[in-house]
Design a protein around this motif. Sequence first.
Motif, PDB file in Angstrom:
ATOM      1  N   GLU A  57       0.817  -1.202   0.000  1.00 34.39           N
ATOM      2  CA  GLU A  57       0.000   0.000   0.000  1.00 34.39           C
ATOM      3  C   GLU A  57       0.861   1.268   0.000  1.00 34.39           C
ATOM      4  O   GLU A  57       0.547   2.245  -0.666  1.00 34.39           O
ATOM      5  N   ASP A  58       1.975   1.237   0.738  1.00 33.02           N
ATOM      6  CA  ASP A  58       2.797   2.438   0.903  1.00 33.02           C
ATOM      7  C   ASP A  58       4.164   2.349   0.237  1.00 33.02           C
ATOM      8  O   ASP A  58       4.972   3.269   0.354  1.00 33.02           O
ATOM      9  N   SER A  59       4.475   1.246  -0.458  1.00 33.54           N
ATOM     10  CA  SER A  59       5.799   1.124  -1.070  1.00 33.54           C
ATOM     11  C   SER A  59       5.819   0.035  -2.136  1.00 33.54           C
ATOM     12  O   SER A  59       4.899  -0.781  -2.234  1.00 33.54           O
ATOM     13  N   GLU A  60       6.869   0.071  -2.930  1.00 34.20           N
ATOM     14  CA  GLU A  60       7.164  -0.997  -3.880  1.00 34.20           C
ATOM     15  C   GLU A  60       8.600  -1.410  -3.627  1.00 34.20           C
ATOM     16  O   GLU A  60       9.488  -0.572  -3.529  1.00 34.20           O
ATOM     17  N   LEU A  61       8.827  -2.714  -3.496  1.00 33.84           N
ATOM     18  CA  LEU A  61      10.142  -3.228  -3.155  1.00 33.84           C
ATOM     19  C   LEU A  61      10.627  -4.160  -4.253  1.00 33.84           C
ATOM     20  O   LEU A  61       9.851  -4.956  -4.796  1.00 33.84           O
ATOM     21  N   LEU A  62      11.913  -4.071  -4.560  1.00 27.80           N
ATOM     22  CA  LEU A  62      12.531  -4.964  -5.533  1.00 27.80           C
ATOM     23  C   LEU A  62      13.615  -5.769  -4.831  1.00 27.80           C
ATOM     24  O   LEU A  62      14.490  -5.208  -4.168  1.00 27.80           O
TER      25      LEU A  62
END
Length: 117
Positions: A57-62
């Motif tokens: 909801e608050d971030s995108e992680l790779l």
Amino acid sequence: MISWIKGEIISSWLQNQKLFLLINCQGLGYEIQILNNVETEFNEKDIILWIEHIKREDSELLFGFGKKEERDFFRDLLKVRGIGPQIGMSLLNKYSINAVKTSLVKQNKDLISSVPG
């Protein structure tokens, strides 16, 4: 969804015991958390990583892996109740895939509880 990336390593850094790479891929900079052994596998500036892209909801992680098998096992680890991405990365940084598999099959909680988180 990002599945893999090929690009030039711009920089790397350690933050809270997490290793990150900044990869330039056709003019875009991707910040990717990697396993500690990934950077040593590539002596040149160019790198290919298999990616697990996690949207929240608050971030995108790779999360980046040098081998497809590592990425696929990481995906399976995330399906285990109580194991999130950071615990999964910590496990793969500290133990081999076979050691983690054996521990899960035998329901040995000592191995999982030996990593932070």
